[in-house]
Design a protein around this motif. Structure first.
Motif, PDB file in Angstrom:
ATOM      1  N   TRP A 198       0.838  -1.202   0.000  1.00  0.00           N
ATOM      2  CA  TRP A 198       0.000   0.000   0.000  1.00  0.00           C
ATOM      3  C   TRP A 198       0.876   1.256   0.000  1.00  0.00           C
ATOM      4  CZ3 TRP A 198      -3.462   2.715  -1.716  1.00  0.00           C
ATOM      5  CH2 TRP A 198      -4.187   3.701  -1.045  1.00  0.00           C
ATOM      6  N   VAL A 199       1.933   1.232   0.783  1.00  0.00           N
ATOM      7  CA  VAL A 199       2.819   2.396   0.838  1.00  0.00           C
ATOM      8  C   VAL A 199       3.544   2.589  -0.496  1.00  0.00           C
ATOM      9  CG1 VAL A 199       4.938   3.297   1.887  1.00  0.00           C
ATOM     10  CG2 VAL A 199       3.118   2.381   3.323  1.00  0.00           C
ATOM     11  N   VAL A 200       3.958   1.502  -1.115  1.00  0.00           N
ATOM     12  CA  VAL A 200       4.628   1.613  -2.419  1.00  0.00           C
ATOM     13  C   VAL A 200       3.654   2.129  -3.479  1.00  0.00           C
ATOM     14  CG1 VAL A 200       5.650   0.281  -4.304  1.00  0.00           C
ATOM     15  CG2 VAL A 200       6.438  -0.068  -1.956  1.00  0.00           C
ATOM     16  N   ILE A 201       2.422   1.625  -3.458  1.00  0.00           N
ATOM     17  CA  ILE A 201       1.415   2.127  -4.406  1.00  0.00           C
ATOM     18  C   ILE A 201       1.190   3.616  -4.149  1.00  0.00           C
ATOM     19  CG2 ILE A 201      -1.040   2.035  -5.002  1.00  0.00           C
ATOM     20  CD1 ILE A 201      -0.898  -1.018  -4.596  1.00  0.00           C
ATOM     21  N   GLY A 202       1.143   3.974  -2.872  1.00  0.00           N
ATOM     22  CA  GLY A 202       0.979   5.393  -2.533  1.00  0.00           C
ATOM     23  C   GLY A 202       2.122   6.223  -3.095  1.00  0.00           C
ATOM     24  N   ALA A 203       3.330   5.717  -2.964  1.00  0.00           N
ATOM     25  CA  ALA A 203       4.503   6.439  -3.460  1.00  0.00           C
ATOM     26  C   ALA A 203       4.406   6.645  -4.975  1.00  0.00           C
ATOM     27  CB  ALA A 203       5.768   5.666  -3.127  1.00  0.00           C
ATOM     28  N   ILE A 204       3.963   5.613  -5.662  1.00  0.00           N
ATOM     29  CA  ILE A 204       3.824   5.704  -7.118  1.00  0.00           C
ATOM     30  C   ILE A 204       2.849   6.819  -7.481  1.00  0.00           C
ATOM     31  CG2 ILE A 204       3.037   4.460  -9.167  1.00  0.00           C
ATOM     32  CD1 ILE A 204       3.859   1.846  -7.711  1.00  0.00           C
ATOM     33  N   LEU A 205       1.748   6.882  -6.750  1.00  0.00           N
ATOM     34  CA  LEU A 205       0.736   7.910  -7.018  1.00  0.00           C
ATOM     35  C   LEU A 205       1.286   9.306  -6.745  1.00  0.00           C
ATOM     36  CD1 LEU A 205      -2.380   6.097  -5.538  1.00  0.00           C
ATOM     37  CD2 LEU A 205      -2.103   6.805  -7.914  1.00  0.00           C
ATOM     38  N   VAL A 206       2.025   9.446  -5.649  1.00  0.00           N
ATOM     39  CA  VAL A 206       2.560  10.770  -5.307  1.00  0.00           C
ATOM     40  C   VAL A 206       3.612  11.196  -6.333  1.00  0.00           C
ATOM     41  CG1 VAL A 206       3.707  12.156  -3.551  1.00  0.00           C
ATOM     42  CG2 VAL A 206       2.095  10.370  -2.875  1.00  0.00           C
ATOM     43  N   ILE A 207       4.431  10.240  -6.773  1.00  0.00           N
ATOM     44  CA  ILE A 207       5.442  10.574  -7.785  1.00  0.00           C
ATOM     45  C   ILE A 207       4.759  11.081  -9.049  1.00  0.00           C
ATOM     46  CG2 ILE A 207       7.114   9.536  -9.375  1.00  0.00           C
ATOM     47  CD1 ILE A 207       8.082   7.833  -6.974  1.00  0.00           C
ATOM     48  N   LEU A 225      -5.125  26.436 -20.963  1.00  0.00           N
ATOM     49  CA  LEU A 225      -5.962  26.049 -19.827  1.00  0.00           C
ATOM     50  C   LEU A 225      -6.295  24.565 -19.809  1.00  0.00           C
ATOM     51  CD1 LEU A 225      -8.338  29.098 -19.318  1.00  0.00           C
ATOM     52  CD2 LEU A 225      -6.228  28.502 -18.133  1.00  0.00           C
ATOM     53  N   PRO A 226      -6.595  23.944 -20.961  1.00  0.00           N
ATOM     54  CA  PRO A 226      -6.857  22.501 -20.904  1.00  0.00           C
ATOM     55  C   PRO A 226      -5.675  21.755 -20.281  1.00  0.00           C
ATOM     56  CG  PRO A 226      -7.607  23.365 -22.997  1.00  0.00           C
ATOM     57  CD  PRO A 226      -6.872  24.490 -22.307  1.00  0.00           C
ATOM     58  N   MET A 227      -4.471  22.211 -20.566  1.00  0.00           N
ATOM     59  CA  MET A 227      -3.295  21.587 -19.985  1.00  0.00           C
ATOM     60  C   MET A 227      -3.318  21.740 -18.459  1.00  0.00           C
ATOM     61  SD  MET A 227       0.673  22.718 -20.506  1.00  0.00           S
ATOM     62  CE  MET A 227       1.079  21.870 -22.018  1.00  0.00           C
ATOM     63  N   ALA A 228      -3.646  22.933 -18.002  1.00  0.00           N
ATOM     64  CA  ALA A 228      -3.673  23.181 -16.560  1.00  0.00           C
ATOM     65  C   ALA A 228      -4.742  22.341 -15.870  1.00  0.00           C
ATOM     66  CB  ALA A 228      -3.906  24.662 -16.295  1.00  0.00           C
ATOM     67  N   LEU A 229      -5.897  22.226 -16.487  1.00  0.00           N
ATOM     68  CA  LEU A 229      -6.968  21.437 -15.865  1.00  0.00           C
ATOM     69  C   LEU A 229      -6.623  19.956 -15.857  1.00  0.00           C
ATOM     70  CD1 LEU A 229      -8.518  24.192 -16.440  1.00  0.00           C
ATOM     71  CD2 LEU A 229     -10.566  22.780 -16.346  1.00  0.00           C
ATOM     72  N   THR A 230      -5.954  19.515 -16.917  1.00  0.00           N
ATOM     73  CA  THR A 230      -5.507  18.119 -16.938  1.00  0.00           C
ATOM     74  C   THR A 230      -4.555  17.877 -15.773  1.00  0.00           C
ATOM     75  OG1 THR A 230      -5.649  18.103 -19.345  1.00  0.00           O
ATOM     76  CG2 THR A 230      -4.355  16.350 -18.323  1.00  0.00           C
ATOM     77  N   GLY A 231      -3.675  18.835 -15.551  1.00  0.00           N
ATOM     78  CA  GLY A 231      -2.741  18.713 -14.442  1.00  0.00           C
ATOM     79  C   GLY A 231      -3.458  18.623 -13.107  1.00  0.00           C
ATOM     80  N   CYS A 232      -4.524  19.379 -12.967  1.00  0.00           N
ATOM     81  CA  CYS A 232      -5.278  19.366 -11.708  1.00  0.00           C
ATOM     82  C   CYS A 232      -5.949  18.007 -11.497  1.00  0.00           C
ATOM     83  CB  CYS A 232      -6.307  20.485 -11.697  1.00  0.00           C
ATOM     84  SG  CYS A 232      -7.127  20.690 -10.108  1.00  0.00           S
ATOM     85  N   PHE A 233      -6.451  17.421 -12.568  1.00  0.00           N
ATOM     86  CA  PHE A 233      -7.042  16.078 -12.469  1.00  0.00           C
ATOM     87  C   PHE A 233      -5.977  15.087 -11.988  1.00  0.00           C
ATOM     88  CE2 PHE A 233     -10.479  17.193 -15.654  1.00  0.00           C
ATOM     89  CZ  PHE A 233     -11.547  16.848 -14.850  1.00  0.00           C
ATOM     90  N   ILE A 234      -4.775  15.214 -12.525  1.00  0.00           N
ATOM     91  CA  ILE A 234      -3.695  14.304 -12.138  1.00  0.00           C
ATOM     92  C   ILE A 234      -3.339  14.514 -10.669  1.00  0.00           C
ATOM     93  CG2 ILE A 234      -1.245  13.786 -12.486  1.00  0.00           C
ATOM     94  CD1 ILE A 234      -1.652  14.258 -15.471  1.00  0.00           C
ATOM     95  N   LEU A 235      -3.347  15.758 -10.232  1.00  0.00           N
ATOM     96  CA  LEU A 235      -3.053  16.031  -8.829  1.00  0.00           C
ATOM     97  C   LEU A 235      -4.108  15.397  -7.921  1.00  0.00           C
ATOM     98  CD1 LEU A 235      -1.778  19.711  -9.003  1.00  0.00           C
ATOM     99  CD2 LEU A 235      -0.465  17.662  -8.429  1.00  0.00           C
ATOM    100  N   LEU A 236      -5.374  15.549  -8.301  1.00  0.00           N
ATOM    101  CA  LEU A 236      -6.449  14.942  -7.522  1.00  0.00           C
ATOM    102  C   LEU A 236      -6.218  13.441  -7.417  1.00  0.00           C
ATOM    103  CD1 LEU A 236      -9.298  14.880  -6.195  1.00  0.00           C
ATOM    104  CD2 LEU A 236     -10.243  14.700  -8.513  1.00  0.00           C
ATOM    105  N   PHE A 237      -5.888  12.841  -8.543  1.00  0.00           N
ATOM    106  CA  PHE A 237      -5.631  11.395  -8.611  1.00  0.00           C
ATOM    107  C   PHE A 237      -4.492  11.010  -7.672  1.00  0.00           C
ATOM    108  CE2 PHE A 237      -3.213   8.057 -11.094  1.00  0.00           C
ATOM    109  CZ  PHE A 237      -4.095   7.008 -10.856  1.00  0.00           C
ATOM    110  N   GLY A 238      -3.385  11.706  -7.796  1.00  0.00           N
ATOM    111  CA  GLY A 238      -2.230  11.374  -6.973  1.00  0.00           C
ATOM    112  C   GLY A 238      -2.438  11.659  -5.496  1.00  0.00           C
ATOM    113  N   TRP A 239      -3.309  12.636  -5.220  1.00  0.00           N
ATOM    114  CA  TRP A 239      -3.524  13.045  -3.835  1.00  0.00           C
ATOM    115  C   TRP A 239      -4.035  11.903  -2.969  1.00  0.00           C
ATOM    116  CZ3 TRP A 239      -2.778  18.505  -4.406  1.00  0.00           C
ATOM    117  CH2 TRP A 239      -2.491  19.157  -3.199  1.00  0.00           C
ATOM    118  N   PHE A 240      -4.733  10.962  -3.601  1.00  0.00           N
ATOM    119  CA  PHE A 240      -5.237   9.834  -2.807  1.00  0.00           C
ATOM    120  C   PHE A 240      -4.068   9.004  -2.280  1.00  0.00           C
ATOM    121  CE2 PHE A 240      -8.956  10.857  -5.459  1.00  0.00           C
ATOM    122  CZ  PHE A 240      -9.899  10.985  -4.455  1.00  0.00           C
ATOM    123  N   GLY A 241      -3.003   8.925  -3.057  1.00  0.00           N
ATOM    124  CA  GLY A 241      -1.819   8.240  -2.566  1.00  0.00           C
ATOM    125  C   GLY A 241      -1.140   9.072  -1.489  1.00  0.00           C
TER     126      GLY A 241
END
Ligand SMILES: Nc1ncnc2c1ncn2[C@@H]1O[C@H](COP(=O)(O)OP(=O)(O)O)[C@@H](O)[C@H]1O
Ligand SMILES: Nc1ncnc2c1ncn2[C@@H]1O[C@H](COP(=O)(O)OP(=O)(O)O)[C@@H](O)[C@H]1O
Ligand SMILES: Nc1ncnc2c1ncn2[C@@H]1O[C@H](COP(=O)(O)OP(=O)(O)O)[C@@H](O)[C@H]1O
Lengths: 112, 483, 483, 483, 112, 112
Positions: B45-54, B259-275
């Motif tokens: 779980w911690v390794v999966i979390g690390a992958i998400l944060v990276i 802006l589409p690039m910026a919003l895509t980045g925000c989606f990725i941040l949301l995704f990674g934030w769970f890790g």
């Protein structure tokens, strides 16, 4: 020969092109430009700070035509490009000394 | 032994049977299969979390690049890319030992999680400031130690990349490189050692009887506020971009180029934030990870929605860039309290954070500080709010005994409880942490950039010509986009 | 008790030893460590699944934005971003209780998974229509309940975001906002309550002796077809984009402004889809998740390849946008049957779905309905085909006892078996579900948009000038791209 | 029985108690709950790994498209998209049986992991060349078999997509389609069968007493080098792009059209790479996955940082494209040794790989071979270096008994040990593997492209006019970008 | 002085530039344009629906030159730009009344 | 009437526009162009191989003005656009035979 240069609203390009085609124009060159004029721009807010958009997207048409057809082309063009709303654009005419078709080296009206 | 228990109150006392088994095992002689399996799942779980944060690095890169100008896109994007490696290398050799040399994960991952060196490098007992240990580089490195390192290095990189946003479009590449190394080797490890590493701020519960000491579940303070104050210091030292302020001194908007690039980045941040948040339980056997994940999503959602309505009311249009800042505000703010609060509180925190951050963007800009992406407001202000929010909303249901704190009776583990639930100590501990960030840590960052600016020939800012023509042409040698 | 077993046939009877242990545990007094560990791993899998599904929002955003025009890119992208929060907030307060108030996950996650309230809000017994319960907002919310909520809210957001594609480039921002709230609060919960929530359609196996009642493993119907019919209703009410149909009434192509963006979005959707389908086992201990994941990939691959060859044959070129629709068609169609079919069937379903969807795109366009991204065809038609495909290809090997159905003997759990394997009941149940979607649910969507159109000053469509000049300039106040 | 143990030395002897339980179970009569749970968690990890690897397709697509010209962006992007399905379909029906028909995963996943057919299709005993078996298509397919297939198909697709980079911007769509099918059906399976499948190269430890035989943890050779030599063969057969070389024969730069896109792709590759390497333990119960993940990150970070400094020194600017190649070089090179080396060695490997690959890019270009994205250097050269690096740095701590090798005594499992740790046999085995790739496999690829070029009317390269005007206009029928 | 305006095929820009440079031309301005003419456009299908691409990408060159060199420049330009295939483009010449170099305020031929 | 065409440095556009506005100019058209001239280009290295950037981004302004104001406009424009550094650009003037405002069909100076 004359060079007719027209600045029109982008969404009118197809109508104008079709109208000119119908009127016998066989060639023209278009490009994206931005215009500043009576139509004026507008002010927007981004992240709380204001910025003014002075230039509005327009399209520029350039056609070299035979002197004989200038009036008719102008007529067709202004009719097709007009919406009656401010910002419809301008058309100006300048004289062309020489015209060459690169492919054939033909000169003058024959090159149009 | 005490250290073995540090920062695991949750796992140890708050998460039901199986974790007790784990807790037990860390000291048990014979390890039974169930415990071993539980520990390997925890490590997974911690390794999966690390992958998400990276992966969040990609999110930061896209948000920052999308919010800046086309002529600088390669520079902004590449700095966000290079920071990953620069901070990583420095943290591997220097930062990790300083911050986590004495961190013991055996309660989660078994014997392999033993601390590298329980003796602090600086300080002692409840007043430790820095640690040491280099096992993680050698063949002696256990999977548990390396998995823990991977998770921690990812958090460090988040801190390191935050200033690339506020300093974008005018920062010299070489000066940026130095920051990357400094951030990984010293800047991040400092406050991390004092808190997560087990240092003096984490120990305030015992040393000063302030709740459970400074508590920060996944880093509103340790990561975001610390990165945010560096972003502030850097932006001040660099000064605003040419043309950001009109002759009248009024701020002018410099819209992002994509802006589409910026919003895509925000989606990725949301995704990674769970890790970032949910895996901070360090244990799959500690099912609080589910509460954490959901509270995180709630705060992000409320942040985004609030920002949308608030900015529309404020300036007439649902500015996409502010919706991005709003979601990030909620995510940043809930990062510290996410494990200790009820869902309704996560909603409130997301809502409040969005408004605070938007107003902070306006305020900072008015003060003449130019932050192209809003990093100072989102991470600095939003993160600080999160640190305090824990001291307000913690409901006392999770994390009892955290930071090895017990009640007067010396038996009952102390619960993490906020002001709204009748405890003042915890809030004070959080307040102290926030003050330290805005004084000591901000001071360190400011000193670093000021001194570097002095020592660097021509300073750390690019020339006027480079800035006007775009740093890509001058520093990258290749434009971001080719027709 | 009966509810406790609802929708878990798979977990309970189809997944080997360890799940039996789980099944047992939900009612057992003392919980052994293995069971606890198994349950925490199950919850972890569901949370990971939720994270993947939430990331699909980025995929939808990129596909829809890439397929639309540059002048509207900020609007399309931002609506896909805002919908996440809008639907989320409405679902948190209203939608979740209505749909899943009586859903019991204790068989997967242990005691914490108990239903919020086993009494329906509307209806009773085998004829339940809506549920209730608000524990998930309070401190009483268990990790199990919150983890389940997170997974479910992600599915809702998929439904909510589907119409943003078919209605793109001409939809007023404020009208869109209202839809987002409506979708999360009422539109999605309706059909969800009748099926996954345990309502009357799920109960047809017992009430009308139709196989195992309506079965939809991960939502070809509950999510995609339901979203697809809303996309249809919205597109009809809005009418086609200016210039979509020539004077001769023939459809004109309006190429998307960024195909690489759209294909990137499709890759993200494929990625997230594994969470969408495979985590729908609700249990890591139910290894059928591997079969599900592989069947999902097979259908997606065959959909993409079929579309590539078919469109080349049909129009001469391997149109990238149709390859995207083809892969999505396969993924959408396999979503309902993925757990109940053999790999060869997944291939057939992907192949057929791609052809059906491509033809549907042509047909819908010919009918004068303008869907810029093909959402109606992919989700509406593809999803409906998936619902029926389950009734055809289900091989009776998994999900016995699903929806608490037993054979006449009252002992043997009833297997989920399709027409091709000799059972008609299941197919009829699926057919009824499909008909309900295309009548009741489509009706609800159509009524919503029509009434909203009436009540909204100037209707829900932007003015001609806004549409011609691009909605970004008028509604977002900032263009998607700046030079 | 022997096959049952193939390729699991790590799991069997290197991973502590719970795995021993697994090892045991594969042959045990009664399966206890802990073992079952452990096996389901193992399968979950492999499926999660597969999902991550599949997502890498998006990374390759973005890197390759970003590094190529705008006029070909739709073509490059779509070929990277289509390859997923093309290779998949061919691998499902033909490639998987040929390579893995005799692969037994029961030691990881339990009885369901039994091999489809233990008899080779070609060869026998220690000299097997190809295998067979089609259970994975039928209803008889177990979740374990399908989960394993999903992981393997993802690796195949990586091989298939590598040449799309070196052959970009001038490759006929139809010719590309044929390659996709060939790669999945035959090209990849060949070397895979000889190594991972259990063939003659994997058996060299027993047959020729060379260490543990050819060892390649996650595919520096089996995937990357094999893909890289195909990229080389294809680039040679196609010849350089028009304008790549000046009249003076000197290479001219053709800058990529979108660097932010390429860097985003690299971030995605880094993200997916953790699934590529870490899940190759095939077991969550084998905690070496944590060591693998961290070594992977270390090599990637050192590769990126080294490349940044090296290219700056070499050409004056921190060329973003070379930083991308540098990180990928480190990741590719560490893929084979990642489980068998110490962290410091991962750093050295990343550092050396970056320099080798950058020089290789220059060298290949000088030799008149035009590779728009550097695929030959990164995957071909970087991968080969990785294969050899294992033979140098393997520290003998993990993988004892790998490929069923034992010491002379016939009892002690043989440890995987490199030259720097005093063993020559392993290095020779690796060397043989590398030579086979650069002779036999390169030969196969070269023969394929040459013959296809002969048989295809007009050859496999587009016409000069198509290339000059851009392949998008001619082959896709729609441009990548619309204003 | 004359203004020579040429519409050429995009991939010919470098050749033409080099040729003109060699012929002593010290400056010019280029821009992306789209042309409509004899070369005609083509019809494509996207998602099953047809659309016509009437305008083809071209590049426009503008050079102000001294009257004396017009012929030579035209010669060089047409040679370098020609492929003999339809769509090679046109060149036209118009008269320039005044030319100023902003930096130095120099006027006339000196400003070229 | 005259057509004034100016090639200037991109970052000078706003200054020039404001100066011209102040000087009474009511309309103009701008477009992105790339220029080649004395300023010369520069050589860059990408993936180890060199490439020369011959064309530098510039902005082109086109204004049709009344003969009477040509000198003043030229003065304003050159002053606002000048940095004194090489590459500031050129301005040239050509004669316009006719000008029409599309919206109103007005002709001549009235159409400006
Ligand atoms: N004097 C001018 N010279 C060149 N272009 C002009 C001039 N005046 C206007 N234009 C162009 O014509 C466009 C329309 O002019 P504007 O004054 O806005 O409205 P109208 O054409 O109705 O008078 C402007 O955006 C600009 O591109
Ligand atoms: N009358 C014209 N006025 C302006 N530009 C023209 C004219 N005719 C052609 N062009 C430009 O020249 C390009 C080539 O002309 P075309 O008729 O297609 O071939 P050719 O130059 O061989 O006659 C066109 O794409 C257009 O940009
Ligand atoms: N003869 C010319 N015809 C058309 N445009 C020119 C000419 N000479 C220069 N230009 C334009 O003016 C710009 C600046 O000219 P350059 O010679 O570089 O510097 P300066 O204007 O200081 O002499 C060039 O980039 C080009 O766009």
């Amino acid at each position: 020969m004359k060079l007719i240069t027209a600045i029109i609203k982008p969404f009118k390009v197809d109508d104008v092109k079709d109208a000119l085609k119908a009127a016998g124009v066989v060639g023209m060159t278009v490009s994206e430009v931005r215009g500043f004029g009576r139509q004026g721009g507008h002010t927007e807010t981004y992240r709380g700070a204001e910025y003014t958009v002075d230039f509005i997207p327009k399209v520029k048409l350039e056609l070299v035509v035979d002197d004989a057809v200038v009036d008719q082309v102008l007529e067709t063009l202004t009719t097709a490009a007009g919406t009656g709303k401010i910002g419809d654009g301008k058309v100006w005419v300048t004289s062309v000394d020489r015209l060459v078709r690169i492919r054939t080296r033909e000169e003058g009206p024959a090159a149009i | 032994m005490r250290r073995a228990l540090k920062y695991i109150g949750g796992g140890l006392l708050g998460a039901g049977l199986s974790t007790l088994v784990i807790g037990g095992n860390a000291f048990a002689e014979d390890v039974d299969p169930v415990t071993t399996l539980s520990q390997s799942t925890n490590l997974l779980w911690v390794v999966i979390g690390a992958i998400l944060v990276i992966f969040m690095q990609a999110g930061f890169a896209l948000v920052e690049t999308g919010f800046t100008q086309k002529k600088n896109a390669a520079h902004v994007m590449t700095s966000n890319f290079a920071i990953f490696g620069l901070g990583f290398v420095a943290f591997l050799f220097v930062g990790f030992p300083l911050a986590f040399g004495a961190f013991d994960t055996s309660a989660y991952f078994g014997a392999g999680g033993a601390a590298m060196d329980t003796e602090p490098l600086l300080g002692s007992g409840d007043w430790a400031f820095l640690y040491k240990g280099w096992d993680h580089l050698s063949g002696a490195a256990t999977p548990a130690l390396l998995g823990f390192f991977l998770y921690m290095v990812a958090f460090m990189d988040t801190v390191a990349t935050i200033p690339t946003g506020s300093m974008a479009e005018r920062w010299k590449w070489n000066s940026f490189v130095v920051w990357g190394l400094f951030a990984g080797a010293l800047y991040y490890p400092l406050f991390a050692a004092w808190t997560w590493g087990g240092g003096w701020l984490a120990s305030m519960g015992r040393s000063l009887d302030l709740g459970n000491g400074y508590v920060d579940f996944a880093g509103s303070g340790v990561v975001h506020a610390v990165g945010g104050v560096a972003a502030l210091a850097g932006a001040i030292v660099l000064g605003p971009r040419i043309g950001k302020y009109g002759a009248d001194g009024k701020p002018r908007a410099i819209p992002g180029h994509n802006l589409p690039m910026a919003l895509t980045g925000c989606f990725i941040l949301l995704f990674g934030w769970f890790g970032f948040n949910a895996a901070s339980t360090f244990a799959a056997s500690d099912i609080q990870f589910a509460t954490v994940a959901t509270n995180t999503a709630i705060a992000g959602a409320f942040g985004a929605v609030t920002a949308m309505f608030y900015i529309t009311k404020r300036t007439g249009k649902p500015d996409p860039s502010m919706q991005v800042n709003g979601m990030l505000a909620g995510l940043v703010a809930v990062t510290a309290p996410c494990a200790f609060i009820s869902p309704w509180a996560a909603a409130v925190i997301g809502l409040v954070a969005a408004i605070i951050v938007i107003e902070a963007v306006f305020f900072i800009e008015k003060k003449g500080i130019d932050d192209p992406v809003g990093a100072i407001a989102v991470h600095g202000i939003g993160g600080t709010f999160g640190v305090l929010a824990l001291g307000l909303f913690a409901n006392g249901q999770y994390g009892a005994g955290w930071n090895l704190t017990v009640e007067a009776d010396g038996e009952t583990p102390r619960a993490i409880t906020g002001l709204f639930y009748g405890e003042t100590g915890q809030f004070i501990a959080q307040l102290i942490g926030a003050v330290v960030i805005w004084t000591v840590i901000l001071g360190v960052a400011f000193a670093f950039f000021t001194i570097q600016n002095k020592l660097t020939k021509g300073g750390i800012r690019v020339t006027e010509q480079m800035e006007i023509e775009g740093v890509d042409a001058h520093e990258m040698g290749v434009p971001a986009y080719q027709d």
